[in-house]
Scaffold this motif. Sequence first.
Motif, PDB file in Angstrom:
ATOM      1  N   ARG A 177      18.333  77.493  -0.621  1.00  0.00           N
ATOM      2  CA  ARG A 177      18.792  76.135  -0.351  1.00  0.00           C
ATOM      3  C   ARG A 177      18.393  75.196  -1.492  1.00  0.00           C
ATOM      4  NH1 ARG A 177      20.932  79.231   3.575  1.00  0.00           N
ATOM      5  NH2 ARG A 177      21.865  77.910   5.189  1.00  0.00           N
ATOM      6  N   VAL A 210      16.330  78.291   6.392  1.00  0.00           N
ATOM      7  CA  VAL A 210      16.998  76.993   6.431  1.00  0.00           C
ATOM      8  C   VAL A 210      16.013  75.903   6.030  1.00  0.00           C
ATOM      9  CG1 VAL A 210      18.580  77.768   8.239  1.00  0.00           C
ATOM     10  CG2 VAL A 210      16.505  76.531   8.876  1.00  0.00           C
ATOM     11  N   ASP A 224      22.255  73.142   9.252  1.00  0.00           N
ATOM     12  CA  ASP A 224      21.962  74.279   8.375  1.00  0.00           C
ATOM     13  C   ASP A 224      21.758  75.549   9.200  1.00  0.00           C
ATOM     14  OD1 ASP A 224      21.767  74.984   5.677  1.00  0.00           O
ATOM     15  OD2 ASP A 224      19.583  74.852   5.662  1.00  0.00           O
ATOM     16  N   HIS A 265      26.023  72.616   5.236  1.00  0.00           N
ATOM     17  CA  HIS A 265      24.852  73.486   5.038  1.00  0.00           C
ATOM     18  C   HIS A 265      24.167  73.085   3.735  1.00  0.00           C
ATOM     19  CE1 HIS A 265      26.948  75.669   1.857  1.00  0.00           C
ATOM     20  NE2 HIS A 265      27.993  75.795   2.671  1.00  0.00           N
TER      21      HIS A 265
END
Length: 381
Positions: A278, A263, A43, A294
């Motif tokens: 995310r 991340v 990521d 990712h």
Amino acid sequence: MFEPLALYVHWPFCVSKCPYCDFNSHVRDSVEQEVWRAALLADLRHEAAVLPGRRVASIFFGGGTPSLMPAATVAAVIAEAAALWGLTDDCEITLEANPNSAEVAAFADLAAAGVNRVSIGVQSFDAQALAFLGRAHSEDEARRAIAMAQEHFARVSFDLIYARPGQTLAAWEGELADALGFGTGHLSLYQLTIEPGTRFWALAAKGELTIPDGDAAADLFDATQAMTRAAGLPRYEVSNHARPGEESRHNLAYWRYADYAGVGPGAHGRRLRQATERHRKPENFIAAVTRNGHGLKVETDLSGRERATEAMLMGLRLTEGVDLARVEARSGLPRADFVDADAVARLAGQGLLVADGDRLAVTGAGILLLDSILSEVVETR
């Protein structure tokens, strides 16, 4: 030349879920550490690929409970960020920790991994309050954790929650005096809020939990400001207090609307005029990394209006206020498009705002009215 970048790394796992917490935290029986280390690094590499030519000025490991991360994973993330971007000479590397004995035992290894600042979730030194808040540590563990952190890290902060049900002004003043006695350079002091979706929210909805009313909370807040100022740790943001030079540089990047990459599960970012998010659930995050390389779920272009609004809402939380010229540069809009000049003049006349050239700041008298001030001053249409 680009400004330095801030990097946020989210570790989603906790030993238990606190009843006031609405953060992206999850309890799991086991965690496959090698899988998670590889996913976080993948990521991170994705963010570096879309943000070339930057240097990282701060890394913040948040959660969840990042002190549950193996030190080897922390070291790997720091090393990868350094290899991909490069770190500034004074890069601030913060890790959030709980005071439980097992996690404190890892402080030496975390310091060796590169962490130079720790933020400890103490929340209270009172045994009854700790039980109410669902904390898994004791008062003695909290004290030992702070002392141990001061041995291993150059900079130490810890959190306390006040304005709890039934808490008196005298009791809070005693607890805060105790906290100030540790001599740390930073304290985060949060009034208890009831967040939707938490267990406290459900209790409040049934009438089984009541927090102090506005006047009582204001008295607690005023006492907090007086005591922290006297101790040399004035407020620099609504709930954060620091000795000059000890402010959280990572959080200042948020409040000053700098670029930051996020991340890990549920992590948010602001970069390249985009908002990123995310996947929140750990299993979904891992699946996305495996599938795509990712963990991105959302990548949204932000209009100039949206960037200006976000910058104003964040910046006016700071005692220093907001730099309107910077907001103009970041949004591409003239300040007349995002600031109501008439409202500024009126509120400044009431002593609630200070307007000085490019600088606009909420005064000490206005900070308890921040939400209403923001609604009047910030143009969102």
